[in-house]
Design a protein around this motif. Structure first.
Motif, short mmCIF file in Angstrom:
data_model
loop_
_atom_site.label_atom_id
_atom_site.label_comp_id
_atom_site.label_asym_id
_atom_site.label_seq_id
_atom_site.Cartn_x
_atom_site.Cartn_y
_atom_site.Cartn_z
N ASN B 401 0.81 -1.22 0.00
CA ASN B 401 0.00 0.00 0.00
C ASN B 401 0.84 1.26 0.00
N ARG C 269 -6.82 6.84 3.03
CA ARG C 269 -5.35 6.77 2.97
C ARG C 269 -4.74 8.17 2.93
N PHE C 295 -6.14 5.12 8.48
CA PHE C 295 -6.20 4.12 7.42
C PHE C 295 -5.20 3.01 7.69
N PRO C 297 -4.20 -0.91 5.57
CA PRO C 297 -4.57 -1.68 4.37
C PRO C 297 -5.19 -3.02 4.74
N CYS C 306 -8.30 2.55 -1.93
CA CYS C 306 -7.14 3.29 -1.41
C CYS C 306 -5.82 2.61 -1.77
N ASN C 311 -5.65 5.58 -4.76
CA ASN C 311 -5.56 6.52 -3.63
C ASN C 311 -6.79 7.41 -3.56
#
Lengths: 449, 449, 449
Positions: B401, C269, C295, C297, C306, C311
């Motif tokens: 990410n 994010r 945030f 993941p 995200c 994003n």
């Protein structure tokens, strides 16, 4: 002639003596019935003019100033309410707070019921007379203690307000002390309140004596002092002087500084202006408790200076803020509520602030690669001879390390947790040894003399 | 040949054994009388040269180095104070701390009164001998315990300091380990203290064994080790190597790391350099307490590396900082004050720091739109087989990410609160699967081999 | 036609009634056996289509969507385990959780030992059936309560899973409400869970009724609702609609909103997107406790929205987050675990969020130099007549002061600590008086109608 620096003047200033003079000024101006226009303001400014050379401006009623226009002028000779036996149950001559400020003239007989529609009291403080105004709504009224209000019986009352509301002028005072630079520091105080001491004869006295002290000093900045009616006064000045506004690099509204509360600094809308850092540095370095609050668009004339179209770096110095003490805008904000010592300390704090502003230079280390050898310049002797030698040595090292043209002396004081005075002293000695040079390039100062 | 990565070398390193070797080194070097110049430094560097291949530089007295010049060289053979009966009441041969470091030669008879003007003691610790220097002021003197000082009676004393102060050299050692990149990591320690163990034989031993370990590893960065006298040494190196300075991408001054106190990291002047983030990450991921302090221009050679004209990203790793333990700069900073275990842990911490620096890559997710399917690449098997499988899966997701070229693995470790090792392991596996590619574009690294 | 603003619609909405409707929907959908593909999803979407006009998409198995491909479709008619006496010891018809979701078809006799390799239980909660899936690993299995598991004796068991895994489709629903702007707000919920109420029939019901309410409102933004299987669904939508993605200016994943826990908002994010500020403002202004988390993941479809290649500013609204309540992914996440009141409050909170998004304008003060004269525009009468007149006056002053094109109304609400509703109300009145003008220049909105 004016070759003494402010910090040297301050060393020999007798603040006890000045505090007494300030209190006398408050005492003398207390009885005058002021408003946003009228002879009370003129009388007040004439009094000040004996102490500092004010320029007094008269702006005609009807002049358009941004979204506003100068109101008609209000003057008052007398006002009272008499009962049917001819006894004055309310008498303007006993306190000018008794009349709703800006009352229209009135002369008539009224019943108790009609009279009560025009009376203002504070039931929670039955001995105090409130201070009320009606500048922009035509109205008449009286303010009185709730105790007296409760004594009023059914009767026929004679009401008399011998006031005038005519085309005239708005009056304000201005005093510019020219410094080396055309860059200005604005000091603004309002002058529109009648017999109220903390709000704002305290601000008035502090500003006058600040101006008096600065007038004998050698100054870097130019200082513009405004003695103006609240709101409409600052709007008027800004409207008439729009082109000068860009010169204002820092500013302070001074009000409510005569009570015994701790200092409160309200930051500029910008929130990180030099004046914000300077005032916080001064308050932190004092031994007293203090409070810093963020800008809000409610308060004194900083509301206008910090409106989004100007966004000037103007903060506000108070002790207990308006509205946070019960005596605020009542007859209890009287000669007992303010004190000589508080007034003197407020002046001293203002002078400390100005002094730090004056001395808050940025330097460039002339020997930026590694430390210079302090010893061969005799600087360790300076250090050894200093009453606080350990911190003074640290101050030298910090000044040398952070003098990269980005950090002001206030920044260095904050970063090092060393007092500004120590930092400034170290910088001066290092500059004398040519280890520092003042950074001029980055500032937009224009030297005019 | 040098194909082993540091983290693999560390796995098989016997830190207990190395701790013992480090302590032996401290033990061997303890008796030597070092100063900022002279044979004590030479002897020390020759000792080190047997362990790592130092280059030894000799810079002539009088050489100008920025604002300073290399001082004349100091050497000492003997020093004592004898009473009228011929008893040595102070004897350099018992402790080299007894002589004011850089004392001029002296041979004369003095009264007790005159003698006392040249004596230094620590009344609060009457058994300890202080360590004092006078590098740049011509002076002579003796340091002794306050207990012995109080035994001195009125008498005629024979004072002898058999020292020389002549044109000579400043001596320092340098060792460069060439890595893949010409970008350098600077490791600096001072070597100018006589019989003092924590300050700074501990730093010396740690730096030597760090260099020894790195010399057998496959390294990304080049590592430059400096063994220099404090202040004048770093100034000299910077002055002679000004053009190389831009290669230094990270650095660490190592000192006072042999006592039993917790680690203290003093940040670089920049405050947010990679080395700052790396050291804080390593200390956080250890199980021990630690402290991080901001840069200040008082301390060791980071003062010079972080002077505004260089502003290099060089921090300082210590245990208890100088001046914060009473034994500092006294005879109590002796062989009992430092320990094998502390030395070994300090080395291990330095190696952990270097390891994270080496492995702190930035990657670009090659499949940045939505998550890649881990399952069909067998990555869930990797996860399932991992001793900390839940966190290892999270580590994969975090690395994917945040691998946008902006976040380094240390950044990802901080953001995810997952240990750097886990993050780095996840990144390597993902890179093997071509899900990540190392970001090269943004770095300014120049590959030289 | 659609001329009612959301805030006006909300005033007349009977949330108790809607809460009951939402619960009924959960009740109706509870028995359906859903998965990431198959008829359970189709049946669910057809149900929803009766309430809001969904477009239903069928994407063929094998379609490549970024790193993934659409899996073969899973359907199931029946499943059981019978002991040698013919008693069903596990029966899919009693709970669809009994079958490992995506089990391959199986029909055979097995020993207890072999059977146990395919059984899943929760020993800590012996009465609950776990929910388990095996989408991408071919496997078969049964889930059962640990109590029932312990009753199993040595025996020969007949295992039957009457499922199909064939080329088919992935099914999802989409509903776009066109607003004034083509800029979109994405609302996404997953629809792939079988008989589980909080995760995620609660999210489904909330999203459906949110869509229904928005469909009758006059809206600034366009709203895109996605009813998709988790992970593969959002990956599929993003892959098929890559060009539309740039229109998404704000988004919310809604899940786990039917339990009685406090709200949890997981930030985007980006961390400081408008949706983040808006949701936090709404939660702060409610009277209930709430939690905001950063945030990460790991979670629901925000993982895909995200991912670094997109994003998108998509956050996630939950009550108790997945995995933080023991009933999560077990048969205890049933019709008793969710409630009418919680569902209604979740809908209301979503509507409040959308309402603030809709009304979160930026204005330019048209009279930026000093305050405008509120009195002559009758604005003090508005203030005097307001139930919260003091704060309403402050709201006007704040809006005027900060309407410089940089601050949105949410920003002003945060800065002033005044409720968004009050700030928005003040702004509207000031705009009516032409003291404010909406700032259009800086936004990248494209008006399409």
């Amino acid at each position: 002639m004016k070759n003494k620096r402010l910090k040297d003047i301050m060393k020999t200033t007798d603040f006890n003596k000045i505090g007494t003079e300030m209190y006398h000024m408050v005492f003398d101006l207390y009885p005058i019935c002021r408003s946003i226009t009228g002879d009370g303001v003129r009388e007040t400014l004439q009094y000040i003019k004996k102490i500092v050379p004010l320029e007094i401006h008269e702006i005609p009623s009807g002049t358009e100033v941004f979204d506003w226009s100068i109101p008609i002028e209000w003057n008052i000779r007398d006002a009272y309410v008499k009962d049917s036996k001819g006894n004055k149950v309310i008498d303007f001559r006993k306190s000018n707070l008794h009349v709703l400020n800006y009352s229209i003239p009135v002369q008539k007989k009224v019943s108790l019921q009609e009279l009560k529609e025009h009376l203002f009291t504070i039931p929670e403080h039955p001995d105090w007379i409130p201070y009320r105004t009606s500048y922009y709504n035509e109205n008449w009224g009286f303010c009185l203690s709730h105790k007296d209000y409760e004594k009023l019986n059914e009767d026929s009352y004679e009401v008399c307000i011998d006031s005038t509301l005519d085309k005239g002028h708005l009056t304000f005072g201005e005093y510019l002390i020219q410094g080396q630079l055309s860059d200005e520091v604005l000091i603004s105080t309002h002058i529109c309140h009648p017999s109220l001491c903390n709000d704002n004869l305290s601000g008035l006295a502090t500003t006058v004596f600040l101006a008096k002290q600065l007038s004998i000093a050698h100054l870097k900045y130019s200082y513009r002092f405004l003695f103006i009616p609240g709101t409409i006064g600052s709007i008027t000045w800004l409207s008439l002087n729009e082109k000068k506004v860009s010169k204002i690099k820092n500013g302070l509204v001074v009000s409510c500084v005569g009570d015994s509360g701790k200092f409160t600094y309200k930051k500029t809308r910008q929130g990180n202006a030099e004046i914000d850092n300077v005032v916080m540095n001064v308050l932190k370095n004092s031994e007293d408790d203090f409070k810093v609050i963020d800008f809000s668009p409610y308060g004194y004339d900083e509301r206008q200076y910090c409106s989004p179209g100007f966004n000037l770096p103007v903060g506000c110095l108070m002790r207990t803020p308006h509205g946070e003490y019960p005596e605020y805008h009542t007859s209890a904000d009287n000669l007992e509520f303010v004190g000589t010592k508080s007034l003197a300390e407020s002046l001293k704090t203002c002078l400390n602030i100005i002094n730090v502003l004056e001395e808050n230079k940025k330097y460039i280390n002339q020997n930026p690669k590694c430390e210079p050898q302090l010893g061969r310049r005799g600087l360790y002797q300076h250090i050894g001879g200093h009453p606080d030698s350990k911190n003074f040595q640290l101050a030298m090292l910090w000044v040398l390390n952070l003098s990269d043209g980005l950090h002001s002396l206030v920044d260095i004081s904050e970063r090092s947790s060393l007092k500004f005075g120590l930092i400034s002293e170290a910088a001066e000695i290092l500059a004398t040894e040519n280890l520092l040079k003042e950074s001029m390039g980055k500032s937009k100062h224009r030297v005019i003399t």
